[in-house]
Scaffold this active site. Sequence first.
Site, PDB file in Angstrom:
ATOM      1  N   TYR A   1      27.895  46.079  41.956  1.00 12.52           N
ATOM      2  CA  TYR A   1      28.989  45.897  42.913  1.00 12.52           C
ATOM      3  C   TYR A   1      30.373  46.037  42.276  1.00 12.52           C
ATOM      4  CZ  TYR A   1      25.515  44.945  46.377  1.00 12.52           C
ATOM      5  OH  TYR A   1      24.458  45.094  47.247  1.00 12.52           O
TER       6      TYR A   1
ATOM      7  N   GLU B   1      35.527  39.920  48.938  1.00 13.40           N
ATOM      8  CA  GLU B   1      34.623  40.939  49.477  1.00 13.40           C
ATOM      9  C   GLU B   1      33.479  40.344  50.279  1.00 13.40           C
ATOM     10  OE1 GLU B   1      35.104  44.083  45.713  1.00 13.40           O
ATOM     11  OE2 GLU B   1      33.125  43.288  46.237  1.00 13.40           O
TER      12      GLU B   1
ATOM     13  N   HIS C   1      34.237  29.708  38.308  1.00 14.19           N
ATOM     14  CA  HIS C   1      33.285  30.770  38.625  1.00 14.19           C
ATOM     15  C   HIS C   1      31.839  30.408  38.279  1.00 14.19           C
ATOM     16  CE1 HIS C   1      36.807  33.907  38.415  1.00 14.19           C
ATOM     17  NE2 HIS C   1      37.041  32.889  39.239  1.00 14.19           N
TER      18      HIS C   1
ATOM     19  N   GLN D   1      35.842  23.896  39.180  1.00 15.25           N
ATOM     20  CA  GLN D   1      34.950  24.372  40.231  1.00 15.25           C
ATOM     21  C   GLN D   1      33.494  23.964  40.001  1.00 15.25           C
ATOM     22  OE1 GLN D   1      35.643  28.614  40.303  1.00 15.25           O
ATOM     23  NE2 GLN D   1      37.770  28.377  40.949  1.00 15.25           N
TER      24      GLN D   1
ATOM     25  N   TYR E   1      46.434  37.566  38.774  1.00 14.24           N
ATOM     26  CA  TYR E   1      47.305  36.584  39.415  1.00 14.24           C
ATOM     27  C   TYR E   1      48.759  36.759  38.986  1.00 14.24           C
ATOM     28  CZ  TYR E   1      43.049  34.270  40.958  1.00 14.24           C
ATOM     29  OH  TYR E   1      41.833  33.987  41.546  1.00 14.24           O
TER      30      TYR E   1
END
Length: 371
Positions: free
Chosen positions: A256, A246, A153, A89, A267
């Site tokens: 949060y 979210e 991430h 990513q 997963y």
Amino acid sequence: MKFSSFLIFLTIVFSACAQQQKENDITLEDDPKNYTTEVVVPDLQIPWGMAWLPDGSMLITEKSGELIHFKNGNKTSIGNVPEVYNRNQGGLLDIELHPKYKENGWLYITYSSKEGTEKGGNTALIRAKLENNQLTNIEKLYKGTPNTTKGHHFGSRIEFDNEGYLYFSIGDRGNRDVNPQDITKDGGKIYRLNDDGSIPKDNPFVTKNGAKKAVFSYGHRNPQGMAIHPDGTIWVHEHGPKGGDEINPIIKGTNYGWPVITYGINYSGTSITDITKKEGMKQPIYYWVPSIAPSGMDFITSDIYPQWKNNLLVGSLIFQYLELVELTDTKVTGRKKLLDGMGRIRNVRQGPDGFIYVAVENKGIVKIIPN
């Protein structure tokens, strides 16, 4: 990843999605198809970020590390782009122009950077100027630490608010049990800076010993969408694990919850936590089960789309559609599929001409034209 392994991975993902169901969810309505589409920038692989220069031309980041200037149908590769840690990513991520770009010429870029003594990379924010198809005057404004060889991430999106503050995101970097809940560590955070990279005096943790002074909110997993609401507040969405993506309006100093509370599971199907709510931790205004793998978001403020105005657009990577999230104040009251089956949606932005532009992997930039 070998093709056979990739097929197994997809089977696991889709079977996992099929097994999850959110009770009393808002119905996702079928694509109204009250529009046409036009591919305005073809032949892109993973177009992550896009921004418009004052002359109407576009700057587009390819995750692989290429910054493209698209003008009059031609692509020019911009030189002197920092080397990216192009793994999974990670790569060249978001791009945003300073609100006063015409006056100062600053543009802002996030990317996964190898800079540091450790192996791997972490998310960095720079600003630079564009001169003769080269980045010049490059200034590092922030670099997450430490580097890690984990390839997921990184975040990362960039947005300015109406007061000129700069917000950007860094995901938890795959270290969920350490980074998101610890304000002395990078990762799992939304950051706020002045436009020159300095720390605003009223940031929430500036007087906290050991805290990362740039942190504005924490307890995030991997925010890959960020946009300014018509009322001036900054909103993000973020990837959940298996379930639990979210939407969160960002409030100064707020926790949060990740991974202490979540509507998702591992997963593998095992539990991350037994609780979805806890005092002192903010609830999302909406969450998805199963996960749609959200990427990119923007609010529609243009009169070109009167039926969609003041609602939110969110891209789905897994299900390959654009979701129209209908809002009444901060309450989600409706959901519609758009661009159903178009491909993996990486980003969506309303352009300065008022039209909506969508970045689709292995296709390009698509413009939505209402009938």
